[in-house]
Design a protein around this motif. Structure first.
Motif, PDB file in Angstrom:
ATOM      1  N   UNK A  15      63.019 -50.805  23.199  1.00 26.08           N
ATOM      2  CA  UNK A  15      63.151 -51.503  21.921  1.00 26.08           C
ATOM      3  C   UNK A  15      61.944 -52.371  21.561  1.00 26.08           C
ATOM      4  N   UNK A  16      60.935 -52.424  22.430  1.00 30.90           N
ATOM      5  CA  UNK A  16      59.787 -53.290  22.171  1.00 30.90           C
ATOM      6  C   UNK A  16      58.468 -52.529  22.154  1.00 30.90           C
ATOM      7  N   UNK A  17      58.189 -51.737  23.178  1.00 33.60           N
ATOM      8  CA  UNK A  17      56.904 -51.049  23.281  1.00 33.60           C
ATOM      9  C   UNK A  17      56.724 -50.034  22.162  1.00 33.60           C
ATOM     10  N   UNK A  18      55.462 -49.764  21.839  1.00 32.37           N
ATOM     11  CA  UNK A  18      55.157 -48.754  20.829  1.00 32.37           C
ATOM     12  C   UNK A  18      55.550 -47.372  21.336  1.00 32.37           C
ATOM     13  N   UNK A  19      56.205 -46.610  20.482  1.00 37.09           N
ATOM     14  CA  UNK A  19      56.584 -45.242  20.834  1.00 37.09           C
ATOM     15  C   UNK A  19      57.760 -44.772  19.998  1.00 37.09           C
ATOM     16  N   UNK A  20      57.570 -43.679  19.269  1.00 34.84           N
ATOM     17  CA  UNK A  20      58.615 -43.186  18.378  1.00 34.84           C
ATOM     18  C   UNK A  20      59.820 -42.634  19.100  1.00 34.84           C
ATOM     19  N   UNK A  38      47.851 -51.561  26.217  1.00 33.99           N
ATOM     20  CA  UNK A  38      48.352 -52.918  25.965  1.00 33.99           C
ATOM     21  C   UNK A  38      49.545 -52.924  25.010  1.00 33.99           C
ATOM     22  N   UNK A  39      49.658 -51.954  24.111  1.00 31.31           N
ATOM     23  CA  UNK A  39      50.761 -51.943  23.145  1.00 31.31           C
ATOM     24  C   UNK A  39      51.899 -51.022  23.586  1.00 31.31           C
ATOM     25  N   UNK A  40      51.759 -50.389  24.745  1.00 28.97           N
ATOM     26  CA  UNK A  40      52.829 -49.508  25.229  1.00 28.97           C
ATOM     27  C   UNK A  40      53.342 -50.007  26.581  1.00 28.97           C
ATOM     28  N   UNK A  41      52.803 -49.455  27.663  1.00 28.38           N
ATOM     29  CA  UNK A  41      53.338 -49.753  28.993  1.00 28.38           C
ATOM     30  C   UNK A  41      53.131 -51.199  29.431  1.00 28.38           C
ATOM     31  N   UNK A  42      52.026 -51.836  28.982  1.00 28.22           N
ATOM     32  CA  UNK A  42      51.695 -53.181  29.459  1.00 28.22           C
ATOM     33  C   UNK A  42      51.791 -54.241  28.357  1.00 28.22           C
ATOM     34  N   UNK A  43      52.667 -53.998  27.406  1.00 26.27           N
ATOM     35  CA  UNK A  43      52.833 -54.964  26.324  1.00 26.27           C
ATOM     36  C   UNK A  43      53.446 -56.276  26.828  1.00 26.27           C
ATOM     37  N   UNK A  44      54.282 -56.198  27.869  1.00 26.99           N
ATOM     38  CA  UNK A  44      54.919 -57.408  28.401  1.00 26.99           C
ATOM     39  C   UNK A  44      53.872 -58.375  28.956  1.00 26.99           C
ATOM     40  N   UNK A  45      52.786 -57.837  29.510  1.00 29.62           N
ATOM     41  CA  UNK A  45      51.719 -58.694  30.019  1.00 29.62           C
ATOM     42  C   UNK A  45      51.036 -59.441  28.874  1.00 29.62           C
ATOM     43  N   UNK A  46      50.808 -58.765  27.745  1.00 28.34           N
ATOM     44  CA  UNK A  46      50.225 -59.425  26.583  1.00 28.34           C
ATOM     45  C   UNK A  46      51.176 -60.501  26.068  1.00 28.34           C
ATOM     46  N   UNK A  47      52.460 -60.179  26.045  1.00 29.46           N
ATOM     47  CA  UNK A  47      53.462 -61.165  25.614  1.00 29.46           C
ATOM     48  C   UNK A  47      53.425 -62.404  26.504  1.00 29.46           C
ATOM     49  N   UNK A  48      53.332 -62.188  27.821  1.00 29.56           N
ATOM     50  CA  UNK A  48      53.291 -63.314  28.758  1.00 29.56           C
ATOM     51  C   UNK A  48      52.022 -64.142  28.574  1.00 29.56           C
ATOM     52  N   UNK A  76      47.590 -50.021  12.036  1.00 29.08           N
ATOM     53  CA  UNK A  76      48.062 -48.629  12.090  1.00 29.08           C
ATOM     54  C   UNK A  76      49.313 -48.507  12.962  1.00 29.08           C
ATOM     55  N   UNK A  77      49.250 -49.037  14.176  1.00 25.78           N
ATOM     56  CA  UNK A  77      50.379 -48.912  15.090  1.00 25.78           C
ATOM     57  C   UNK A  77      51.579 -49.736  14.614  1.00 25.78           C
ATOM     58  N   UNK A  78      51.326 -50.863  13.987  1.00 27.89           N
ATOM     59  CA  UNK A  78      52.422 -51.676  13.461  1.00 27.89           C
ATOM     60  C   UNK A  78      53.182 -50.917  12.375  1.00 27.89           C
ATOM     61  N   UNK A  79      52.454 -50.296  11.446  1.00 30.05           N
ATOM     62  CA  UNK A  79      53.112 -49.561  10.363  1.00 30.05           C
ATOM     63  C   UNK A  79      53.940 -48.404  10.919  1.00 30.05           C
ATOM     64  N   UNK A  80      53.378 -47.687  11.888  1.00 28.13           N
ATOM     65  CA  UNK A  80      54.116 -46.567  12.470  1.00 28.13           C
ATOM     66  C   UNK A  80      55.339 -47.068  13.248  1.00 28.13           C
ATOM     67  N   UNK A  81      55.177 -48.138  14.010  1.00 31.86           N
ATOM     68  CA  UNK A  81      56.310 -48.677  14.744  1.00 31.86           C
ATOM     69  C   UNK A  81      57.394 -49.190  13.792  1.00 31.86           C
ATOM     70  N   UNK A  82      56.964 -49.790  12.688  1.00 31.88           N
ATOM     71  CA  UNK A  82      57.925 -50.233  11.681  1.00 31.88           C
ATOM     72  C   UNK A  82      58.720 -49.079  11.114  1.00 31.88           C
ATOM     73  N   UNK A  83      58.044 -47.938  10.903  1.00 36.06           N
ATOM     74  CA  UNK A  83      58.737 -46.739  10.428  1.00 36.06           C
ATOM     75  C   UNK A  83      59.744 -46.250  11.462  1.00 36.06           C
ATOM     76  N   UNK A  84      59.331 -46.257  12.745  1.00 34.48           N
ATOM     77  CA  UNK A  84      60.250 -45.838  13.806  1.00 34.48           C
ATOM     78  C   UNK A  84      61.471 -46.754  13.875  1.00 34.48           C
ATOM     79  N   UNK A  85      61.257 -48.040  13.676  1.00 37.23           N
ATOM     80  CA  UNK A  85      62.366 -48.995  13.711  1.00 37.23           C
ATOM     81  C   UNK A  85      63.346 -48.721  12.575  1.00 37.23           C
ATOM     82  N   UNK A  86      62.816 -48.503  11.362  1.00 40.47           N
ATOM     83  CA  UNK A  86      63.681 -48.214  10.212  1.00 40.47           C
ATOM     84  C   UNK A  86      64.468 -46.924  10.439  1.00 40.47           C
TER      85      UNK A  86
END
Length: 403
Positions: free
Chosen positions: A362-367, A280-290, A64-74
């Motif tokens: 440019x990375x975290x989830x958020x329109x 985890x997909x917004x403010x703390x996504x960098x920790x998941x990436x690490x 769900x969040x991936x599809x929405x983020x993809x829309x925001x990116x486009x």
């Protein structure tokens, strides 16, 4: 897209610039655009990885969040493409209007029953399928307004106290409205970006000294008088003292970094994103990436942001040399904003700074964050286009005069 048969490579500092004759296409900074696209692409991958579990549990749709983020990116890339075709003098003329729109939105969001409350903060306007966060666009509007102000009143800002204080009063008003949401992170980014722009414009050092003392006193006062801010500071200083309450976010983030070690546990292999690490997909996504990509993956992201900031600063310096002051200050401001917000987000994730509700640009989830940042990138590319055009014109004038 600008095309010229002049030696535009010299402007970009390319070795080909030493040649007497060369046919080079002068467009925008493709290296800058490529770095931005890599960051956005990596962001999409990490949003998918970090949100898949929570999206499946809460919404029954893992992506769900991936599809929405993809829309925001486009949408964001489309808006950036449009912005690259709008002359900078249009932005300069409407700078005051943009600032007023931003301030009105910040006032409107504070009206009872208007804003949507999430995690105790009223920062979002519900527009049906999309939640608008005015503070994200306010960052950009302040940069555009201040760039215009420094062009119009640059001498006054540099030589008089009142000239320096007038734009600060506008910023204080914006900061107060943001603190009422509350959104101290956005207020801090706006103030720091504005101060950086004014410093680069040549404001006297002692003006900054007095203002910084006032800001430091205000921050201490706000922290002491606000229980939730005080709790964040104490949790930041010693998160392990209360690891299941006030220090929960930071301790889980640090555990993610520890599990990642040098090379990570592999993409999708994070344990902390499985309902341990909040946001985890917004403010703390960098920790998941690490955790998933390891220290090398985290350092690669840091270097990408450093590259973007340095490239934008270099672009601003070139514009300033050609007398394009509005373009220069705009590029300076955008560079400061993106690098500072990235630094704060990464600092929060690593425990260097107290917790703030700021996304990784440019990375975290958020329109709202994605759209505002894409517009900023479009402005950077427009600055590059107009700077190259100005350089070509200056070369034409010199060659014409030498004939």
């Amino acid at each position: 897209m600008l095309t010229t048969t002049h030696n535009a490579a010299a402007f970009a500092g390319h070795p080909a610039g030493n040649r007497k004759r060369s046919n080079v296409q002068a467009t925008f900074d493709h290296a800058l655009l490529m770095a931005v696209l890599i960051i956005m692409g990596l962001g999409l991958v990490m949003v998918a990885s970090a949100s898949i579990s929570i999206a499946d549990r809460q919404l029954g749709e893992p992506f769900y969040y991936l599809f929405r983020q993809g829309l925001y990116v486009v949408l964001g890339l489309g808006m950036a493409a449009v912005v690259t075709r709008i002359p900078l003098d249009v932005w300069e003329r409407i700078s005051a209007v943009l600032l007023m729109i931003g301030l009105l939105l910040l006032v409107f969001i504070l009206l009872p029953g208007v804003a949507r409350e999430i995690n105790g903060s009223t920062r979002w306007l519900s527009l049906g399928l999309f939640n608008l966060q005015p503070s994200e666009f306010m960052k950009l509007f302040v940069i555009i307004y201040l760039a215009s102000y420094l062009v119009r009143r640059g001498d006054e800002v540099r030589t008089t106290v009142w000239g320096f204080l007038k734009p600060m009063l506008v910023l204080v008003l914006a900061a107060l409205l943001l603190l009422l949401e509350p959104d101290m992170g956005a207020a801090a980014v706006i103030f720091a970006t504005a101060l950086g722009m004014m410093f680069l414009a040549g404001v006297r050092i002692w003006h900054f000294g007095v203002l910084l003392l006032l800001i430091a006193g205000s921050v201490v006062t706000l922290t002491i008088t606000s229980p939730y801010r005080m709790e964040r500071v104490t949790a930041f200083l010693n998160p392990w003292a209360d690891p299941f309450n006030s220090g929960f976010q930071l301790t889980q983030s640090l555990i993610a970094f520890g599990r990642g070690e040098w090379f990570g546990v592999g993409l999708g292999g994070s344990v902390q994103k499985l309902f341990y690490l909040p946001e985890a997909h917004t403010d703390f996504m960098f920790a998941v990436l690490a955790e998933e990509l390891g220290m090398f993956g985290a350092l690669a992201v840091v270097l990408l942001f450093v590259f973007v900031a340095v490239r934008a600063f270099r672009l601003a310096g070139q514009a300033r040399q050609l007398g394009l002051d509005f373009a220069a200050y705009t590029a300076y401001g955008i560079s400061l904003w993106l690098s500072m917000q990235a630094f704060i987000n990464i600092g929060v994730n690593t425990g260097v700074l107290p917790t703030k509700g700021l996304t990784l640009p440019l990375m975290s989830y958020g329109g709202s964050s994605m759209l505002a940042t894409c517009i900023a990138v479009g402005l950077l590319l427009r600055v590059d286009i107009e700077t190259r055009e100005a350089w070509v014109r200056s070369v034409d004038v010199k060659r014409g005069g030498g004939r």
